[in-house]
Design a protein around this motif. Structure first.
Motif, PDB file in Angstrom:
ATOM      1  N   GLY A   1      -4.194  10.265 -13.581  1.00  0.00           N
ATOM      2  CA  GLY A   1      -4.430   9.137 -12.686  1.00  0.00           C
ATOM      3  C   GLY A   1      -4.507   9.577 -11.235  1.00  0.00           C
ATOM      4  N   ARG A   2      -4.642   8.600 -10.369  1.00  0.00           N
ATOM      5  CA  ARG A   2      -4.648   8.887  -8.938  1.00  0.00           C
ATOM      6  C   ARG A   2      -3.554   8.086  -8.263  1.00  0.00           C
ATOM      7  NH1 ARG A   2     -10.020  10.513  -6.468  1.00  0.00           N
ATOM      8  NH2 ARG A   2      -9.137   9.555  -4.652  1.00  0.00           N
ATOM      9  N   LEU A   3      -3.174   8.546  -7.103  1.00  0.00           N
ATOM     10  CA  LEU A   3      -2.183   7.802  -6.335  1.00  0.00           C
ATOM     11  C   LEU A   3      -2.879   6.749  -5.503  1.00  0.00           C
ATOM     12  CD1 LEU A   3      -0.179  10.913  -5.285  1.00  0.00           C
ATOM     13  CD2 LEU A   3       0.655   9.096  -6.773  1.00  0.00           C
ATOM     14  N   GLY A   4      -2.110   5.818  -5.011  1.00  0.00           N
ATOM     15  CA  GLY A   4      -2.657   4.770  -4.171  1.00  0.00           C
ATOM     16  C   GLY A   4      -3.262   5.344  -2.912  1.00  0.00           C
ATOM     17  N   PHE A   5      -3.806   4.478  -2.113  1.00  0.00           N
ATOM     18  CA  PHE A   5      -4.608   4.953  -1.012  1.00  0.00           C
ATOM     19  C   PHE A   5      -4.285   4.135   0.226  1.00  0.00           C
ATOM     20  CE2 PHE A   5      -8.879   5.409   1.008  1.00  0.00           C
ATOM     21  CZ  PHE A   5      -8.765   6.767   1.221  1.00  0.00           C
ATOM     22  N   LEU A   6      -3.865   4.785   1.250  1.00  0.00           N
ATOM     23  CA  LEU A   6      -3.621   4.095   2.508  1.00  0.00           C
ATOM     24  C   LEU A   6      -4.270   4.941   3.595  1.00  0.00           C
ATOM     25  CD1 LEU A   6      -2.350   1.977   4.271  1.00  0.00           C
ATOM     26  CD2 LEU A   6      -0.153   3.078   4.006  1.00  0.00           C
TER      27      LEU A   6
ATOM     28  N   ASP B   1       3.790  12.613   5.622  1.00  0.00           N
ATOM     29  CA  ASP B   1       4.249  11.290   5.223  1.00  0.00           C
ATOM     30  C   ASP B   1       3.693  10.915   3.863  1.00  0.00           C
ATOM     31  OD1 ASP B   1       5.948  10.174   7.104  1.00  0.00           O
ATOM     32  OD2 ASP B   1       4.296   9.967   8.513  1.00  0.00           O
ATOM     33  N   VAL B   2       4.344   9.941   3.232  1.00  0.00           N
ATOM     34  CA  VAL B   2       3.977   9.615   1.853  1.00  0.00           C
ATOM     35  C   VAL B   2       2.543   9.089   1.745  1.00  0.00           C
ATOM     36  CG1 VAL B   2       5.200   7.424   2.036  1.00  0.00           C
ATOM     37  CG2 VAL B   2       4.645   8.299  -0.185  1.00  0.00           C
ATOM     38  N   SER B   3       2.065   8.342   2.729  1.00  0.00           N
ATOM     39  CA  SER B   3       0.689   7.842   2.627  1.00  0.00           C
ATOM     40  C   SER B   3      -0.298   8.997   2.789  1.00  0.00           C
ATOM     41  CB  SER B   3       0.425   6.758   3.673  1.00  0.00           C
ATOM     42  OG  SER B   3       0.431   7.289   4.970  1.00  0.00           O
ATOM     43  N   VAL B   4       0.034   9.942   3.664  1.00  0.00           N
ATOM     44  CA  VAL B   4      -0.840  11.098   3.862  1.00  0.00           C
ATOM     45  C   VAL B   4      -0.746  12.029   2.660  1.00  0.00           C
ATOM     46  CG1 VAL B   4      -1.373  12.987   5.413  1.00  0.00           C
ATOM     47  CG2 VAL B   4      -0.432  10.873   6.321  1.00  0.00           C
ATOM     48  N   GLN B   5       0.462  12.141   2.114  1.00  0.00           N
ATOM     49  CA  GLN B   5       0.654  12.956   0.919  1.00  0.00           C
ATOM     50  C   GLN B   5      -0.262  12.467  -0.201  1.00  0.00           C
ATOM     51  OE1 GLN B   5       4.587  14.140  -0.645  1.00  0.00           O
ATOM     52  NE2 GLN B   5       4.238  12.649  -2.249  1.00  0.00           N
ATOM     53  N   ALA B   6      -0.323  11.147  -0.373  1.00  0.00           N
ATOM     54  CA  ALA B   6      -1.168  10.604  -1.428  1.00  0.00           C
ATOM     55  C   ALA B   6      -2.629  10.968  -1.177  1.00  0.00           C
ATOM     56  CB  ALA B   6      -1.006   9.088  -1.495  1.00  0.00           C
ATOM     57  N   GLN B   7      -3.059  10.918   0.092  1.00  0.00           N
ATOM     58  CA  GLN B   7      -4.443  11.286   0.404  1.00  0.00           C
ATOM     59  C   GLN B   7      -4.718  12.736   0.027  1.00  0.00           C
ATOM     60  OE1 GLN B   7      -5.032  10.501   4.593  1.00  0.00           O
ATOM     61  NE2 GLN B   7      -4.240   8.431   4.429  1.00  0.00           N
ATOM     62  N   ILE B   8      -3.781  13.612   0.387  1.00  0.00           N
ATOM     63  CA  ILE B   8      -3.990  15.045   0.134  1.00  0.00           C
ATOM     64  C   ILE B   8      -3.963  15.332  -1.369  1.00  0.00           C
ATOM     65  CG2 ILE B   8      -2.988  17.343   0.472  1.00  0.00           C
ATOM     66  CD1 ILE B   8      -4.297  16.327   2.969  1.00  0.00           C
TER      67      ILE B   8
ATOM     68  N   ALA C   1       0.834  -1.204   0.000  1.00  0.00           N
ATOM     69  CA  ALA C   1       0.000   0.000   0.000  1.00  0.00           C
ATOM     70  C   ALA C   1       0.873   1.262   0.000  1.00  0.00           C
ATOM     71  CB  ALA C   1      -0.918  -0.004   1.217  1.00  0.00           C
ATOM     72  N   LEU C   2       1.945   1.203   0.792  1.00  0.00           N
ATOM     73  CA  LEU C   2       2.815   2.370   0.906  1.00  0.00           C
ATOM     74  C   LEU C   2       3.453   2.677  -0.452  1.00  0.00           C
ATOM     75  CD1 LEU C   2       3.792   4.321   3.061  1.00  0.00           C
ATOM     76  CD2 LEU C   2       5.754   2.846   3.440  1.00  0.00           C
ATOM     77  N   LEU C   3       3.932   1.643  -1.125  1.00  0.00           N
ATOM     78  CA  LEU C   3       4.585   1.863  -2.411  1.00  0.00           C
ATOM     79  C   LEU C   3       3.595   2.398  -3.450  1.00  0.00           C
ATOM     80  CD1 LEU C   3       6.982  -1.199  -2.563  1.00  0.00           C
ATOM     81  CD2 LEU C   3       7.637   1.201  -2.597  1.00  0.00           C
ATOM     82  N   SER C   4       2.323   2.023  -3.302  1.00  0.00           N
ATOM     83  CA  SER C   4       1.345   2.516  -4.279  1.00  0.00           C
ATOM     84  C   SER C   4       1.079   4.005  -4.080  1.00  0.00           C
ATOM     85  CB  SER C   4       0.034   1.745  -4.163  1.00  0.00           C
ATOM     86  OG  SER C   4      -0.687   2.165  -3.029  1.00  0.00           O
ATOM     87  N   CYS C   5       1.442   4.528  -2.895  1.00  0.00           N
ATOM     88  CA  CYS C   5       1.246   5.950  -2.611  1.00  0.00           C
ATOM     89  C   CYS C   5       2.376   6.808  -3.171  1.00  0.00           C
ATOM     90  CB  CYS C   5       1.179   6.198  -1.109  1.00  0.00           C
ATOM     91  SG  CYS C   5      -0.259   5.526  -0.327  1.00  0.00           S
ATOM     92  N   VAL C   6       3.506   6.179  -3.488  1.00  0.00           N
ATOM     93  CA  VAL C   6       4.665   6.959  -3.910  1.00  0.00           C
ATOM     94  C   VAL C   6       4.479   7.378  -5.365  1.00  0.00           C
ATOM     95  CG1 VAL C   6       7.159   6.931  -4.222  1.00  0.00           C
ATOM     96  CG2 VAL C   6       6.114   5.624  -2.360  1.00  0.00           C
ATOM     97  N   PRO C   7       4.538   8.674  -5.627  1.00  0.00           N
ATOM     98  CA  PRO C   7       4.420   9.093  -7.019  1.00  0.00           C
ATOM     99  C   PRO C   7       5.659   8.628  -7.786  1.00  0.00           C
ATOM    100  CG  PRO C   7       4.281  10.972  -5.516  1.00  0.00           C
ATOM    101  CD  PRO C   7       4.758   9.794  -4.730  1.00  0.00           C
ATOM    102  N   THR C   8       5.480   7.830  -8.811  1.00  0.00           N
ATOM    103  CA  THR C   8       6.618   7.317  -9.569  1.00  0.00           C
ATOM    104  C   THR C   8       6.686   8.005 -10.913  1.00  0.00           C
ATOM    105  OG1 THR C   8       5.280   5.631 -10.609  1.00  0.00           O
ATOM    106  CG2 THR C   8       6.333   5.036  -8.534  1.00  0.00           C
ATOM    107  N   SER C   9       7.594   7.504 -11.760  1.00  0.00           N
ATOM    108  CA  SER C   9       7.730   8.096 -13.086  1.00  0.00           C
ATOM    109  C   SER C   9       6.532   7.770 -13.966  1.00  0.00           C
ATOM    110  CB  SER C   9       9.027   7.599 -13.734  1.00  0.00           C
ATOM    111  OG  SER C   9       9.047   6.202 -13.699  1.00  0.00           O
ATOM    112  N   HIS C  10       5.666   6.880 -13.513  1.00  0.00           N
ATOM    113  CA  HIS C  10       4.473   6.582 -14.302  1.00  0.00           C
ATOM    114  C   HIS C  10       3.310   7.486 -13.919  1.00  0.00           C
ATOM    115  CE1 HIS C  10       6.724   3.142 -15.489  1.00  0.00           C
ATOM    116  NE2 HIS C  10       6.737   2.654 -14.263  1.00  0.00           N
ATOM    117  N   ALA C  11       3.455   8.205 -12.816  1.00  0.00           N
ATOM    118  CA  ALA C  11       2.355   9.034 -12.336  1.00  0.00           C
ATOM    119  C   ALA C  11       2.045  10.118 -13.357  1.00  0.00           C
ATOM    120  CB  ALA C  11       2.723   9.670 -11.000  1.00  0.00           C
ATOM    121  N   SER C  12       0.762  10.479 -13.456  1.00  0.00           N
ATOM    122  CA  SER C  12       0.407  11.587 -14.333  1.00  0.00           C
ATOM    123  C   SER C  12      -0.800  12.299 -13.747  1.00  0.00           C
ATOM    124  CB  SER C  12       0.090  11.090 -15.732  1.00  0.00           C
ATOM    125  OG  SER C  12      -1.197  10.517 -15.741  1.00  0.00           O
ATOM    126  N   ALA C  13      -1.088  13.461 -14.325  1.00  0.00           N
ATOM    127  CA  ALA C  13      -2.176  14.277 -13.793  1.00  0.00           C
ATOM    128  C   ALA C  13      -3.529  13.589 -13.943  1.00  0.00           C
ATOM    129  CB  ALA C  13      -2.188  15.629 -14.501  1.00  0.00           C
TER     130      ALA C  13
END
Lengths: 660, 306
Positions: free
Chosen positions: A271-276, A530-537, A257-269
């Protein structure tokens, strides 16, 4: 495989902190093994106990914390973490440590030379000061510090952050330690500098056969340097293995779950980030069950008992009540439904926000009769953001990002040029009207909220000021904003101190949006989280953008965040925009060497040699030509004399004489 | 460092000029000096004559220039009351106050800094709580009362110390103790708070991570940073002690500058008042320069900011 005796072998390390609410189990039974010359990354979110683990190994725990361990073996020595003097003897001699904040980790009142040699002279009294100084010079140049002799007489404040961290590393290596513990060594540094520091650590590790324990929350760092990884959660290791195993084949639900929250090089405007969801639980009086079960998608009744260790591969182990194969079949990446598709108007009659030729200068003066100096923070910015668009603004500290944000908010009037909202200069807009056009979301939700106002008061305040609606309507509006921003109704009466960082940032966003502004300027909105909270925001901002047809300016030093959010990206360097283009164009085909540098990894930086080690020029005496020419690997003669201007199409423009 | 000193002295000079104007205007604005000198019984002619003799009929600006020019030549005027040279009066009383100020400040610092450091090492300990309680007492007790209590104990009951005058070094013991008691709370709190702050800072953790002995960490790394605010405040306090120890000087009948100013004010002896204000203010300004230089020597950041 035939393993030699490990350099460090820790069994069952626990740290308990006495608090007024009872004992807090910060670290609960952690095992670590490290071979000489290897890098072990301890990775986790804040509150996971990763820093306490490293401090316990150094015997540097705060006064109220006590450490216990089954055993700690360091080389041939067996150490008792609770026996005074044992760790102290090795500390600073065979085990050394570097810390997160290079700006504050050096004593401001002692020369660097003195701080470098004092540890060595203490541990090896037979050494003369001259010999110690010679070693300091040798190590400083090994750490890439130019002109080391001169540095010895300097004080920390005379050095930049990156240089201070190099000095810190040299200082740690003075006694030829076998083990170096680095606690978030690059977190406070800009990306290009942090890449240099990581490259340096790897280089030194090879040269001195150094065992390295690196404590971090940053998966980019882990990816660059780790041999082995320990993922910690709530004071326990939940997964451990090699870099490949943990990053590419994560087994534990938390790691996944944590890794799904990390914006990677595949991330784009789009899509959405993972959710924890949720936060790390309180560690005061925890039960023996899995601490992650409240946030885990796969939690079941059996999770209340202690989770056993399981093999997920050779040397790859997780701690979970489910079998590895079961997790693999059951687990679904917790990505919520995609953000409402939103297509920004590509060719509007008028941009929502336009910055025209903005120059900002500040006058510096010291004392009553001191010399005046002029600092040019913005050196001519042209930028436009269309209605409904997300513009990412990326740059290092000192590049002028925040100055530009203040100009766009109309808080500071630029020295030259103008900021226009819907074609109208912001300076001619009345203050109250301006507040309903453009609103900020600031970096630090810990200091940007009034600690004496409840959540409801904070969100309602703009409505009160502008006299919008009746009391009942305001109350309803506040509830609606709270709901939209994911704040439970029961938090309405809470004070900021009772809330987590992510919740506070939600409050800040709700109060910024309650006036329904057209434009939101977000200045590093997630860098304190934190990265999981960052993804939520970030997901929240994506939703709100679609909900309210918002125009967003997203300021960040974090390329991952920019990539995950922005339709278009502008790269700032030294008060100028050096490259601007649509997200994909810019990230996949960067043209400016500075953008390339930002996007490049450690290998690239190391390969390009000494040139990239420079820093920004002095803003009090800007160079005549291109401001990046001093660091640029492609610089030609023309770059020193002739300052390039932004040129290209609306899709992609660059300010460079020799674009890629 | 040279440029820094020159800049600081330049600033100090400007402040001194401003202070001299203020000292002059303050005294002038208390009313018609000729009337005040002549008293209520003086006739109009007498007042006019006084005005002429003391140059009070000139414009304020001319009066100031004349006064400032004489001050620069070391002529602070003559006392209206005793017709003595004001400079002589000040030179007689200033050393008494200076000795008192230096000794009380030294005593106060010698006690409060080590105490503050010990408090900071273990905040909340018994020693810490006792020191804090004492500092509350020190702030709450007026110094004349402390002086009287000391006189009762050492002068009357035990009879080991003289209760007034400046005959011997022993005469200064009780006044110095009184004033030290007065400055103790400020310095204790400052050094305690500074030390607590510094001990939790990152560079102390760095120093400990080097494995340095506790003493080295405390003295070399922590104390030097922690006493920076103490140095600034101590010099200002020194200024206060020079100008404001009137109460203690009168309790112990010390002929210091406070007592001189007090009696001059009572007698409307304006040249003396003006001169005391000027001298104390200039000493104050110089002390601030000293504080800046001391701080710059202790903290290299101050000298090369930008």
């Amino acid at each position: 495989m035939n393993h030699p005796a490990p350099l460090l072998d820790v069994r069952d390390l626990s740290v308990t902190i006495q608090t007024p609410m009872g004992p807090l189990s910060a670290v609960r039974g952690i095992d670590l093994t490290l071979q000489a010359g290897e890098t072990l990354c301890i990775v986790g979110e804040s509150g996971s106990g990763k820093s306490m683990t490293s401090l316990a190994l150094m015997g540097l725990l705060p006064p109220r914390a006590r450490a216990r361990a089954g055993h700690i073996r360091f080389g041939a020595d067996a150490l008792d973490p609770d026996a005074p003097g044992q760790i102290e003897r090795l500390r600073g001699d065979r085990i050394a440590m570097i810390f997160q904040e290079p700006m504050t980790a050096l004593n401001p009142t002692l020369t660097l030379g003195e701080q470098l040699v004092e540890g060595l002279l203490h541990h090896d009294p037979s050494r003369t000061r001259a010999a110690a100084t010679a070693r300091a010079v040798e190590l400083l140049s090994a750490c890439g510090v130019a002109d080391p002799e001169r540095r010895l007489t300097q004080y920390p404040h005379q050095l930049s952050g990156g240089l201070r961290q190099r000095v810190m590393i040299a200082m740690a290596l003075m006694t030829k330690p076998d083990l170096l513990i680095a606690d978030e060594p690059t977190t406070a540094l800009d990306r290009t500098i942090s890449l240099q520091i990581l490259a340096l650590l790897k280089d030194l590790q090879k040269r001195f056969d150094l065992g390295l324990i690196l404590v971090t929350h940053d998966f980019d760092v882990v990816r660059e340097v780790a041999d082995h990884i320990c993922v910690v959660y709530a004071g326990e290791i939940v997964e451990t293995g090699t870099r490949d195993q943990v990053l590419n084949n994560p087994a534990h639900p938390y790691t996944r779950a944590l890794l799904s929250c990390v914006p990677t090089s595949h991330a784009s405007a789009d899509g959405r980030l993972g959710f924890l969801p949720g936060v790390v639980p309180s560690l005061i009086g925890p039960d023996e069950g899995c601490q992650f079960r409240d946030r885990c998608a796969l939690a079941h009744a059996g999770c209340a008992r202690e989770a056993p260790w399981q093999e997920a591969g050779t040397g790859h182990r997780i701690r979970c009540t489910l079998a590895v194969d079961d997790i693999a079949t059951l687990y679904r990446a917790p990505v919520p439904p995609a953000a409402k598709a939103y297509q920004p108007d590509q060719n509007p009659a008028q941009p929502a926000l336009e910055v025209r030729g903005v120059i900002q200068r500040y006058t510096l003066r010291k004392g009553l009769f001191g010399k005046k100096g002029q600092l040019t923070a913005l050196r001519g910015i042209d930028l436009s953001v269309n209605k409904g668009e997300v513009l990412g603004l990326v740059g290092e500290s000192g590049s002028g990002k925040s100055t530009l944000a203040r100009a766009m908010l109309g808080i500071e009037r630029p020295a030259e040029g103008a900021v226009l909202i819907n074609g109208q200069p912001i300076s001619s807009v009345q203050r109250t009207r301006r507040a309903r056009l453009v609103q900020p979301v600031l970096q630090d939700p810990y200091s940007s909220l009034n600690p004496r106002r409840t959540v409801e008061d904070t969100i309602r305040l703009p409505l009160d000021i502008h006299g919008i609606g009746t009391v009942e309507e305001r109350r309803r509006e506040v509830r609606r904003m709270m709901d939209l921003c994911g704040l439970p109704t029961r938090t309405a009466g809470s004070f900021p101190s009772q809330m987590s960082g992510g919740q506070r940032q939600r409050v800040a966003i709700a109060s910024a949006l309650v006036l329904r502004p057209e434009i939101l300027i977000c200045d590093e909105p997630t860098s304190a989280l934190d990265v999981s909270v960052q993804a939520q925001i970030l997901n929240l901002l994506k939703d709100l953008r679609a909900e309210f047809n918002l125009t967003l300016v997203m300021i960040s030093h974090d390329l991952g965040v920019i990539r995950a959010m922005s339709d278009r990206v502008a790269v700032m360097y030294f008060g100028r925009i050096v490259e601007v283009g649509t997200g994909r164009d810019l990230f996949e085909h960067p043209q400016h060497p500075y953008t390339e540098l930002l996007l490049g990894g450690v290998a690239k930086v190391g390969g390009q040699g000494a040139k990239v080690t420079g820093t920004s020029p002095n803003p009090l005496a800007p160079p005549q030509g291109c401001s990046f020419s001093g660091r640029c690997p492609r610089a030609v003669d023309r770059c020193q004399a002739d300052d390039p201007l932004l040129a290209g199409t609306a899709r992609h423009a660059v300010a460079c004489h020799v674009p890629a | 460092m040279g440029a820094y000193i020159i800049r600081k002295l330049g600033e100090a000079l400007a402040v001194c000029v401003a202070v001299s104007v203020i000292a002059f205007v303050l005294v002038q604005s208390t009313g018609d000096l000729a009337v005040a000198m002549g008293g209520l019984d003086a006739s109009a002619e007498e007042t006019a004559r006084l005005r002429e003799v003391y140059g009070l009929d000139q414009s304020l600006f001319q009066q100031y220039l004349g006064w400032a020019w004489r001050v620069l030549q070391g002529d602070l005027g003559t006392s209206y009351f005793s017709q003595e040279d004001v400079l002589t009066l000040i030179m007689e009383s200033l050393p008494v106050t200076a000795v008192l100020a230096v000794s009380s400040l030294t005593l106060g610092l010698l006690i409060s800094i080590p105490a503050g450091v010990l408090c900071a090492i273990k905040p909340g300990s018994r020693f810490d709580r006792v020191c804090l309680a004492l500092s509350v007492l020190g702030q709450a007790m007026p110094s004349y009362w402390v002086g009287l209590l000391l006189i009762l104990l050492f002068g009357v009951t035990l009879q080991v110390l003289p209760i007034s005058g400046t005959q011997s070094a022993a005469s200064f013991v009780m006044p110095a103790m009184t004033l030290a008691w007065f400055v103790f709370p400020v310095f204790l709190r400052l050094s305690r708070a500074g030390m607590i702050d510094v001990l939790s800072s990152d560079y102390i953790r760095t120093a400990r991570a080097k494995g340095l002995p506790r003493r080295t960490v405390l003295v070399k790394h922590a104390l030097r940073n922690a006493i920076l605010p103490v140095v600034s405040v101590a010099t200002v306090q020194f200024g206060f002690l020079l100008g404001g120890s009137i109460v203690v000087e009168s309790v112990f009948s010390l002929n210091g500058i406070g007592l001189l100013a007090w009696s001059a004010i009572q007698r409307a002896d304006y040249p003396v008042v003006q001169a005391v204000v000027l001298v104390v203010a200039i000493i104050f300004v110089l002390l601030n320069v000293v504080a800046d230089l001391l701080n710059a020597a202790l903290d290299p950041r101050l000298m090369s900011e930008q």
